[in-house]
Design a protein around this motif. Structure first.
Motif, PDB file in Angstrom:
ATOM      1  N   LEU A   1      -4.086   6.627  12.448  1.00  0.00           N
ATOM      2  CA  LEU A   1      -3.773   5.223  12.714  1.00  0.00           C
ATOM      3  C   LEU A   1      -2.603   4.761  11.843  1.00  0.00           C
ATOM      4  CD1 LEU A   1      -7.383   3.740  12.965  1.00  0.00           C
ATOM      5  CD2 LEU A   1      -5.744   4.005  14.833  1.00  0.00           C
ATOM      6  N   LYS A   2      -2.551   5.223  10.605  1.00  0.00           N
ATOM      7  CA  LYS A   2      -1.442   4.869   9.723  1.00  0.00           C
ATOM      8  C   LYS A   2      -0.125   5.439  10.250  1.00  0.00           C
ATOM      9  CE  LYS A   2      -2.312   5.215   5.240  1.00  0.00           C
ATOM     10  NZ  LYS A   2      -2.867   5.721   3.965  1.00  0.00           N
ATOM     11  N   GLU A   3      -0.172   6.621  10.833  1.00  0.00           N
ATOM     12  CA  GLU A   3       1.022   7.199  11.431  1.00  0.00           C
ATOM     13  C   GLU A   3       1.522   6.357  12.601  1.00  0.00           C
ATOM     14  OE1 GLU A   3       0.401  11.233  12.505  1.00  0.00           O
ATOM     15  OE2 GLU A   3       0.001  11.888  10.461  1.00  0.00           O
ATOM     16  N   GLN A   4       0.586   5.709  13.278  1.00  0.00           N
ATOM     17  CA  GLN A   4       0.960   4.867  14.413  1.00  0.00           C
ATOM     18  C   GLN A   4       1.372   3.461  13.978  1.00  0.00           C
ATOM     19  OE1 GLN A   4       0.057   5.395  18.149  1.00  0.00           O
ATOM     20  NE2 GLN A   4      -1.617   6.845  18.035  1.00  0.00           N
ATOM     21  N   GLY A   5       1.390   3.220  12.673  1.00  0.00           N
ATOM     22  CA  GLY A   5       1.913   1.963  12.167  1.00  0.00           C
ATOM     23  C   GLY A   5       0.896   0.943  11.729  1.00  0.00           C
ATOM     24  N   LEU A   6      -0.382   1.266  11.757  1.00  0.00           N
ATOM     25  CA  LEU A   6      -1.401   0.310  11.332  1.00  0.00           C
ATOM     26  C   LEU A   6      -1.548   0.333   9.819  1.00  0.00           C
ATOM     27  CD1 LEU A   6      -2.197   0.890  14.407  1.00  0.00           C
ATOM     28  CD2 LEU A   6      -4.470   0.117  13.726  1.00  0.00           C
ATOM     29  N   TRP A   7      -1.799  -0.842   9.244  1.00  0.00           N
ATOM     30  CA  TRP A   7      -2.175  -0.953   7.844  1.00  0.00           C
ATOM     31  C   TRP A   7      -3.702  -0.959   7.786  1.00  0.00           C
ATOM     32  CZ3 TRP A   7       1.546  -0.573   4.268  1.00  0.00           C
ATOM     33  CH2 TRP A   7       2.857  -0.819   4.671  1.00  0.00           C
TER      34      TRP A   7
ATOM     35  N   GLY B   1       0.767  -1.238   0.000  1.00  0.00           N
ATOM     36  CA  GLY B   1       0.000   0.000   0.000  1.00  0.00           C
ATOM     37  C   GLY B   1       0.789   1.274   0.000  1.00  0.00           C
ATOM     38  N   ASN B   2       0.078   2.310   0.411  1.00  0.00           N
ATOM     39  CA  ASN B   2       0.643   3.641   0.415  1.00  0.00           C
ATOM     40  C   ASN B   2       1.414   3.911   1.679  1.00  0.00           C
ATOM     41  OD1 ASN B   2      -0.824   4.019  -1.956  1.00  0.00           O
ATOM     42  ND2 ASN B   2      -2.649   4.632  -0.795  1.00  0.00           N
ATOM     43  N   LYS B   3       2.336   4.850   1.589  1.00  0.00           N
ATOM     44  CA  LYS B   3       3.043   5.269   2.788  1.00  0.00           C
ATOM     45  C   LYS B   3       2.120   6.129   3.634  1.00  0.00           C
ATOM     46  CE  LYS B   3       7.649   5.189   0.758  1.00  0.00           C
ATOM     47  NZ  LYS B   3       8.853   5.985   0.436  1.00  0.00           N
ATOM     48  N   ALA B   4       2.316   6.091   4.939  1.00  0.00           N
ATOM     49  CA  ALA B   4       1.470   6.888   5.827  1.00  0.00           C
ATOM     50  C   ALA B   4       1.732   8.358   5.585  1.00  0.00           C
ATOM     51  CB  ALA B   4       1.773   6.547   7.284  1.00  0.00           C
ATOM     52  N   PRO B   5       0.719   9.199   5.606  1.00  0.00           N
ATOM     53  CA  PRO B   5       0.906  10.626   5.388  1.00  0.00           C
ATOM     54  C   PRO B   5       1.622  11.268   6.557  1.00  0.00           C
ATOM     55  CG  PRO B   5      -1.336  10.138   6.048  1.00  0.00           C
ATOM     56  CD  PRO B   5      -0.655   8.820   5.842  1.00  0.00           C
ATOM     57  N   LYS B   6       2.062  12.501   6.329  1.00  0.00           N
ATOM     58  CA  LYS B   6       2.730  13.230   7.394  1.00  0.00           C
ATOM     59  C   LYS B   6       1.801  13.438   8.565  1.00  0.00           C
ATOM     60  CE  LYS B   6       5.922  15.720   4.378  1.00  0.00           C
ATOM     61  NZ  LYS B   6       6.373  17.053   3.930  1.00  0.00           N
TER      62      LYS B   6
ATOM     63  N   GLY C   1      -0.234  -8.592  11.206  1.00  0.00           N
ATOM     64  CA  GLY C   1       0.366  -7.364  11.709  1.00  0.00           C
ATOM     65  C   GLY C   1      -0.675  -6.388  12.231  1.00  0.00           C
ATOM     66  N   PRO C   2      -0.265  -5.176  12.583  1.00  0.00           N
ATOM     67  CA  PRO C   2      -1.200  -4.159  13.089  1.00  0.00           C
ATOM     68  C   PRO C   2      -2.146  -3.730  11.980  1.00  0.00           C
ATOM     69  CG  PRO C   2       0.946  -3.195  12.668  1.00  0.00           C
ATOM     70  CD  PRO C   2       1.108  -4.669  12.489  1.00  0.00           C
ATOM     71  N   ILE C   3      -3.436  -3.850  12.204  1.00  0.00           N
ATOM     72  CA  ILE C   3      -4.359  -3.654  11.089  1.00  0.00           C
ATOM     73  C   ILE C   3      -5.676  -3.029  11.504  1.00  0.00           C
ATOM     74  CG2 ILE C   3      -5.445  -5.936  11.278  1.00  0.00           C
ATOM     75  CD1 ILE C   3      -5.228  -6.014   8.132  1.00  0.00           C
ATOM     76  N   GLY C   4      -6.243  -2.257  10.574  1.00  0.00           N
ATOM     77  CA  GLY C   4      -7.586  -1.721  10.719  1.00  0.00           C
ATOM     78  C   GLY C   4      -8.413  -2.183   9.527  1.00  0.00           C
ATOM     79  N   ILE C   5      -9.594  -2.712   9.785  1.00  0.00           N
ATOM     80  CA  ILE C   5     -10.501  -3.191   8.735  1.00  0.00           C
ATOM     81  C   ILE C   5     -11.624  -2.162   8.575  1.00  0.00           C
ATOM     82  CG2 ILE C   5     -12.137  -4.983   8.072  1.00  0.00           C
ATOM     83  CD1 ILE C   5      -9.268  -5.906   7.983  1.00  0.00           C
ATOM     84  N   VAL C   6     -11.819  -1.651   7.355  1.00  0.00           N
ATOM     85  CA  VAL C   6     -12.857  -0.651   7.097  1.00  0.00           C
ATOM     86  C   VAL C   6     -14.031  -1.295   6.377  1.00  0.00           C
ATOM     87  CG1 VAL C   6     -13.397   1.568   6.027  1.00  0.00           C
ATOM     88  CG2 VAL C   6     -11.095   1.145   6.913  1.00  0.00           C
ATOM     89  N   VAL C   7     -15.216  -1.137   6.928  1.00  0.00           N
ATOM     90  CA  VAL C   7     -16.450  -1.663   6.321  1.00  0.00           C
ATOM     91  C   VAL C   7     -17.416  -0.506   6.133  1.00  0.00           C
ATOM     92  CG1 VAL C   7     -18.382  -3.268   6.568  1.00  0.00           C
ATOM     93  CG2 VAL C   7     -16.102  -3.913   7.393  1.00  0.00           C
ATOM     94  N   GLY C   8     -18.035  -0.435   4.954  1.00  0.00           N
ATOM     95  CA  GLY C   8     -18.907   0.690   4.628  1.00  0.00           C
ATOM     96  C   GLY C   8     -20.353   0.476   4.980  1.00  0.00           C
ATOM     97  N   SER C   9     -21.153   1.464   4.641  1.00  0.00           N
ATOM     98  CA  SER C   9     -22.575   1.465   4.972  1.00  0.00           C
ATOM     99  C   SER C   9     -23.335   0.427   4.160  1.00  0.00           C
ATOM    100  CB  SER C   9     -23.172   2.854   4.722  1.00  0.00           C
ATOM    101  OG  SER C   9     -23.125   3.160   3.336  1.00  0.00           O
ATOM    102  N   GLU C  10     -24.559   0.146   4.614  1.00  0.00           N
ATOM    103  CA  GLU C  10     -25.371  -0.893   4.012  1.00  0.00           C
ATOM    104  C   GLU C  10     -25.713  -0.594   2.553  1.00  0.00           C
ATOM    105  OE1 GLU C  10     -26.120   0.820   6.722  1.00  0.00           O
ATOM    106  OE2 GLU C  10     -25.959  -0.592   8.385  1.00  0.00           O
ATOM    107  N   GLY C  11     -25.939   0.668   2.238  1.00  0.00           N
ATOM    108  CA  GLY C  11     -26.373   1.019   0.889  1.00  0.00           C
ATOM    109  C   GLY C  11     -25.261   1.452  -0.046  1.00  0.00           C
ATOM    110  N   GLU C  12     -24.357   2.295   0.429  1.00  0.00           N
ATOM    111  CA  GLU C  12     -23.369   2.914  -0.441  1.00  0.00           C
ATOM    112  C   GLU C  12     -21.956   2.379  -0.263  1.00  0.00           C
ATOM    113  OE1 GLU C  12     -23.696   7.083   0.204  1.00  0.00           O
ATOM    114  OE2 GLU C  12     -25.774   7.183  -0.476  1.00  0.00           O
ATOM    115  N   GLY C  13     -21.713   1.545   0.703  1.00  0.00           N
ATOM    116  CA  GLY C  13     -20.376   1.032   0.921  1.00  0.00           C
ATOM    117  C   GLY C  13     -19.451   2.077   1.505  1.00  0.00           C
ATOM    118  N   VAL C  14     -18.162   1.916   1.288  1.00  0.00           N
ATOM    119  CA  VAL C  14     -17.161   2.840   1.800  1.00  0.00           C
ATOM    120  C   VAL C  14     -17.093   4.066   0.883  1.00  0.00           C
ATOM    121  CG1 VAL C  14     -14.717   3.128   2.375  1.00  0.00           C
ATOM    122  CG2 VAL C  14     -15.843   0.938   2.787  1.00  0.00           C
ATOM    123  N   SER C  15     -17.061   5.257   1.466  1.00  0.00           N
ATOM    124  CA  SER C  15     -17.008   6.474   0.656  1.00  0.00           C
ATOM    125  C   SER C  15     -15.695   6.562  -0.101  1.00  0.00           C
ATOM    126  CB  SER C  15     -17.161   7.706   1.553  1.00  0.00           C
ATOM    127  OG  SER C  15     -16.025   7.864   2.381  1.00  0.00           O
ATOM    128  N   LYS C  16     -15.698   7.290  -1.211  1.00  0.00           N
ATOM    129  CA  LYS C  16     -14.504   7.395  -2.058  1.00  0.00           C
ATOM    130  C   LYS C  16     -13.330   7.996  -1.299  1.00  0.00           C
ATOM    131  CE  LYS C  16     -12.855   9.099  -6.517  1.00  0.00           C
ATOM    132  NZ  LYS C  16     -11.557   9.533  -5.971  1.00  0.00           N
TER     133      LYS C  16
END
Length: 298
Positions: free
Chosen positions: A218-224, A15-20, A242-257
């Motif tokens: 969370l990405k700054e703290q090292g989570l993927w 993935g991407n590098k964590a932002p500043k 590893g350290p991880i966060g799972i993102v799940v979106g809403s019932e109708g529209e899913g995860v926002s862009k």
């Protein structure tokens, strides 16, 4: 105290590098400061959540809501009748703003429906069924257990039954906490508590003003951060250890862009039927238990 889990042994090939680093979690203004002599400034959120539900965690009447705001009870949101911006309502709006409580403007008929046509005086509040934790407290629990952080991030889940089911699954899967947004999502209502089958008493839930900013922190703290979306790589082909966060979106529209764009990578659940979608709590369960499988049964 922050600890960079990525630099402490996690493979850095995703993935991407964590932002500043930003200064703090972003706090968005929910309502403008009301002024008694200028009602035009008593603005409230025009978005109206359609997931209204009669719940035991409802207070109504100006005095009841005012005293709840003055006390220590967690308030998820306040509904104010359209046109009510004088007298004690101004004080309620001001105090709600100072405490960061979301205020929404609704029609009188909706307040009548929610209160069983009791006298509500144009004000109703949803009080949290459980105390919220902070994101730092969730990460601290992982550190205290000597475990890699495992969090579930929900992007605008509006069904209280789904939220309760996800909290139940997250708890049993060993997640350290669930993160939900302050706006456009259900809070910790009595229905959520019941649907969690008691898991809410053991699971830390943080409510944040800005999901995207929280993900960056969370990405700054090292989570993927892995996002569930139909356009992603198959869930079982991606590394979720590893350290991880799972993102799940809403019932109708899913995860926002915007949320999706700030995740490290996107994963999908393979679909072989003609109905290519899953209930939000089911999708979350599949994601969460794939993390469990990869962590413990490889």
């Amino acid at each position: 105290m922050k600890y960079d889990y990525k630099s402490a042994g996690k493979k850095g090939n995703k993935g991407n590098k964590a932002p500043k680093k930003s200064n703090a979690f972003e706090e968005t203004k929910e309502i403008k400061a009301p002024k008694a002599r200028d009602n035009r400034r008593n603005k409230v959120d025009r978005f109206v959540d359609e997931t209204f539900e009669i719940d035991e965690n409802v207070l109504f009447g100006r005095n009841s809501v005012m005293e709840a705001l003055k006390g220590t009870r967690e308030i998820d949101k306040i509904f104010v009748q359209k046109g009510e911006k004088e007298g004690s309502v101004i004080k309620i709006l001001s105090l709600a703003r100072s405490k960061g409580v979301v205020v929404q403007e609704v029609e009188k008929a909706k307040l009548d429906e929610l209160t069983g046509r009791e006298k509500h005086q144009g004000v109703l509040a949803y009080v949290a069924a459980h105390e919220y934790a902070s994101v730092d407290e969730i990460l601290e629990e992982a550190r205290a257990k000597g475990e890699q952080p495992f969090v579930v991030i929900l992007d605008n889940i509006q069904d209280p039954h789904n939220l309760g089911a996800i909290i139940r699954t997250a708890h049993n899967a060993g997640a350290h906490g669930v993160i939900i947004p302050k706006r456009r999502a259900v809070g910790l209502t009595g229905t959520v508590s019941k649907s969690s089958a008691g898991a809410l008493e053991y699971m830390k839930v943080a409510k944040v003003s800005n999901i995207v900013q929280t993900i960056r922190e969370l990405k700054e703290q090292g989570l993927w951060i892995a996002c569930a979306d139909m356009d992603g790589k198959t869930l079982y082909e991606e590394e979720l250890t590893g350290p991880i966060g799972i993102v799940v979106g809403s019932e109708g529209e899913g995860v926002s862009k915007l949320t999706k764009d700030n995740c490290d990578y996107i994963v999908s659940v393979p679909m072989y039927g003609k109905v290519t979608s899953l209930n939000a709590s089911v999708a979350a369960s599949l994601m969460v238990y794939e993390v469990v499988r990869q962590r413990n049964f490889k």
